[in-house]
Design a protein around this motif. Sequence first.
Motif, PDB file in Angstrom:
ATOM      1  N   LEU A  58       0.459  13.279   2.653  1.00  0.00           N
ATOM      2  CA  LEU A  58      -0.121  12.628   3.821  1.00  0.00           C
ATOM      3  C   LEU A  58      -1.367  11.882   3.371  1.00  0.00           C
ATOM      4  O   LEU A  58      -2.313  12.501   2.894  1.00  0.00           O
ATOM      5  N   ASP A  59      -1.327  10.570   3.498  1.00  0.00           N
ATOM      6  CA  ASP A  59      -2.476   9.756   3.135  1.00  0.00           C
ATOM      7  C   ASP A  59      -2.916  10.029   1.693  1.00  0.00           C
ATOM      8  O   ASP A  59      -4.102  10.149   1.408  1.00  0.00           O
ATOM      9  N   GLY A  60      -1.928  10.159   0.811  1.00  0.00           N
ATOM     10  CA  GLY A  60      -2.232  10.356  -0.601  1.00  0.00           C
ATOM     11  C   GLY A  60      -2.556  11.781  -1.009  1.00  0.00           C
ATOM     12  O   GLY A  60      -2.667  12.101  -2.179  1.00  0.00           O
ATOM     13  N   GLN A  61      -2.713  12.687  -0.027  1.00  0.00           N
ATOM     14  CA  GLN A  61      -3.047  14.086  -0.333  1.00  0.00           C
ATOM     15  C   GLN A  61      -1.775  14.951  -0.276  1.00  0.00           C
ATOM     16  O   GLN A  61      -0.873  14.670   0.520  1.00  0.00           O
ATOM     17  N   TRP A 106      -0.026  17.479   1.224  1.00  0.00           N
ATOM     18  CA  TRP A 106      -0.180  18.068   2.551  1.00  0.00           C
ATOM     19  C   TRP A 106       0.233  19.545   2.561  1.00  0.00           C
ATOM     20  O   TRP A 106      -0.225  20.333   3.361  1.00  0.00           O
ATOM     21  N   THR A 146       0.837  -1.200   0.000  1.00  0.00           N
ATOM     22  CA  THR A 146       0.000   0.000   0.000  1.00  0.00           C
ATOM     23  C   THR A 146       0.872   1.250   0.000  1.00  0.00           C
ATOM     24  O   THR A 146       2.056   1.199   0.340  1.00  0.00           O
ATOM     25  N   SER A 173      -5.995  14.986  11.369  1.00  0.00           N
ATOM     26  CA  SER A 173      -5.515  13.628  11.119  1.00  0.00           C
ATOM     27  C   SER A 173      -4.102  13.418  11.648  1.00  0.00           C
ATOM     28  O   SER A 173      -3.513  12.355  11.473  1.00  0.00           O
ATOM     29  N   ALA A 197       1.812   2.890   6.741  1.00  0.00           N
ATOM     30  CA  ALA A 197       0.763   2.919   7.753  1.00  0.00           C
ATOM     31  C   ALA A 197       1.035   1.845   8.796  1.00  0.00           C
ATOM     32  O   ALA A 197       1.435   0.729   8.473  1.00  0.00           O
ATOM     33  N   SER A 214       0.445   5.068  13.235  1.00  0.00           N
ATOM     34  CA  SER A 214       1.780   5.273  12.688  1.00  0.00           C
ATOM     35  C   SER A 214       2.433   6.361  13.521  1.00  0.00           C
ATOM     36  O   SER A 214       1.762   7.302  13.946  1.00  0.00           O
ATOM     37  N   LEU A 260       1.704   6.169   4.468  1.00  0.00           N
ATOM     38  CA  LEU A 260       0.833   7.161   5.083  1.00  0.00           C
ATOM     39  C   LEU A 260       1.453   8.556   4.950  1.00  0.00           C
ATOM     40  O   LEU A 260       0.791   9.523   4.601  1.00  0.00           O
ATOM     41  N   ARG A 315      -4.408   9.138  12.392  1.00  0.00           N
ATOM     42  CA  ARG A 315      -3.691   7.948  11.913  1.00  0.00           C
ATOM     43  C   ARG A 315      -2.204   8.106  12.153  1.00  0.00           C
ATOM     44  O   ARG A 315      -1.465   7.144  12.209  1.00  0.00           O
TER      45      ARG A 315
END
Lengths: 266, 328, 279
Positions: A72-75, A77, A2, A91, A38, A205, A5, A172
């Motif tokens: 961060l988490d695919g975004q 940041w 995956t 988050s 993650a 994490s 994170l 997370r």
Amino acid sequence: MTAPLLDVHNLVVRYKPRGLFAAAAKPAVDRVSLSLPAGSTLGVVGESGSGKSSLLRAVLRLVPVESGSITLDGQDWLAAHGPALRRARHSIGFVAQNPFLSLSPRLTIAQILAEPLLARGDKPGAAMQDRIAVLLSRCGLPPDFLPRRARELSGGQAQRVAIARALALSPRLLVLDEPTSALDVSVQAQILNLLMDLKADFGLSMLFVTHNLKVVAHIADQLMVMRQGSVVESGATERIMSAAEQLYTQELMGFGRRAQKSAPTS
Amino acid sequence: MRCATVKGTSAVTLLDLQGLSVTIPSPAGPVRAVRSIDLRIAKGEIHGLIGESGCGKTMTGMALLGLTPAGAQVAARVFQFDGIDLSTSAAVLRGRRIALISQDPAAALNPVLTIGRQMDNVLRTHSPHSEADRRAGAVALLAATGLPDADKLMTSYPHQLSGGMQQRVVIAQALATGADFLIADEPTTALDVAVGAQVLALLRQLVADRGLTILMITHDMDVVAAVCDRATVLYAGLSVETGPASAILTCPRHPYAAALLAALPDAAPHGQRLAAIDGQIPPSTKPISGCAFAPRCPAAMTLCHTVSPPVRVQGDHLWACHLAEGAP
Amino acid sequence: MSALARRLGYGGTLCLAVIVTFALLALFAPWLAPYPDQGMGTPNVIAKLKPPSADFWLGTDHLGRDVLSRVIFGARVSMSAGLLIVAFSLLIGLPVGLLAGYFGGWADEALMRVTDVFLAFPALLLAVLLAAALGPGLLNSIVAVAVTWWPWYARMARAEVLVLRGQPYVEAASVMGVSQGRILIRHILPGAARPLLVQAALDVGPALLTASSLSFLGLGILPPTADWGKMVDEGRKFFPDRWWVSAAPGIAIFLLALAFSVLGDALRDREGDKRRDAA
């Protein structure tokens, strides 16, 4: 596999030079990349001036970034601003070094723990009070601490409150800035145990920043050693602790008790 | 594991302290900063004073320097330094035979005076020499602490030096007083690891070269392992164990000393729970009945809560515990 | 009482007692003054400029009015002038300082340059000019002094905010996503307000002195209302032969101003102790 994170790529942080004619400052963080899967823990180790704090502050969006990216988490940041940034902050949980300085001195523990929930827009009431009590007990403190103030607590208890506050919004990612450096050894052990429990229970994490290699080596899956803004060495904790490639990393492991490590404590 | 019996040595005792107590009055009643501490330090030894915050280690150092807070009551059965009674003359010996090296060298140096000026201020009060001689002496002392270009350093200001260099200047100042007993209060805590190791090596070397004796106040077992010959473990203002540093580190007898070592992050395998000590130290405003550690001790018996533990002796390793063999 | 003495020291407690006494006198003036109507201004010309006696404990003034009654009624004006000046100044200075310190940038520059302009003038001179422009009257003189007074609080509040803004607990709040307004009100204001309130207590004395100065110059409250500054001015013409006309209100000003200053000092020492303990 995956996506990680937290993903930092070629990050550069440079502070403005002081004074009109001062030369451009050296970057505090110089093209640093890291990737935090993650559910895992990354220990960032460095001494004063290593840039570890600037890296942490950049991840927390407390200092401006000159170049590079943080995902961060695919975004993206670094793209969040204003109210969107404020929402996105929920988050990430943050625990600072000195709990007595990072907890508002004039608020009760209940009020301190309510702050992040109110910031998210939760309504005050019985449900919020329950949530606060659960948080606190999850961090090992009974509810009779709720009406107290931080200065009435011991260092370890105050740090438990700070951890509870960081977890309030079920983040997370937990960012820890020397969370045990202001604590005694026996209390440090309690806090490290708590962090390991929380990580297991919530699949957290953690980005654990410290100058103390031994402390973070105990709970981190990955280590990253920084010096003067750059990464000296990084990799799996076992690999670095058993066979550090860099002399500097070996120095950080300390002196003294290595000689006696062969004799176990009774 | 088997703990070897350590034979007693017969070195000359420089500091002999028995039953030291320091009580500070406060609105909430008297605070027992130090309840009862025994400390015996031989000439030429580096003695570690180990403990967590609130154990009284810094206050013990302050009592030796005659620097306890105003109103504090200092009492001891024996309070002897080289045959001199410290209970009346601690303040006199401070800066002559006893000197302090504190945690924060930047705070110990005056920021607006040059290093040379600060060295001279110390030397002038201690020696009748001419200015040129004093200057040469200052340069020699700075060089003795391993500072490069000591001559050039004389005109520098503290802020121009790194933390490690500042701590060396503080040590040079302590030497300039002519002191033969140094109280080092966490001297490496504010320094980076490698620099701290160098400062410890310097102290070790000064002990060998100049016959100094050092009381090393610390919470860091690595420091104890690196430089200390002997050590005393404090808990709640009491000395609970004293002996050779290696014996305490590898074979602690008092359950608190054992628990403290077991709580270190490298005492457990990676990722395993650490052996944290539950509970809190007893409040310093309350008297203690029985053993101070009993409420937190995994091996406590009924007896421990009511009766003060006897002192167990094995060679020159002493500890206070009801268990005959100490920590299980 | 001993608990209070421990917190404020004996000097501070004594000063608090003086202030409370004057406050009670002001509050219950109509019942406490021997001649309430004279205290409020009714002339009594048959007893002009009488020295202190059993009938008139502090003598009478040029209109035959009992000086003691006038001093008691004057406490109302002086007390309220001192307190209101400081209150108005805080009301303006605290928000201005908070905003300037927290947001920085051009807002800070603009607000601080405004305070610079005020601080560049001698405060009393500015107050005199303003009071003259606004015309006499209690409220006008209070406004005139407050306008010269608030920049000090704005500066002080700004300095406090600059310190608090960098505190880890403020940083922690912003990392949690707490809004800026809430950070300012909930996390910064309580810390910044404390030293300002102590300074305000310290300033009530000078404030009532300034208000009395304006009255002395004829820029304060209008006759026949009793005012200590005005009374000192009226008695000036008969000094030193008939010293009691000026002396009693003068001593009253001195006592009350001193009491506020020493009490403020005691509060400041306590605050200082707290800050040291917190460090």
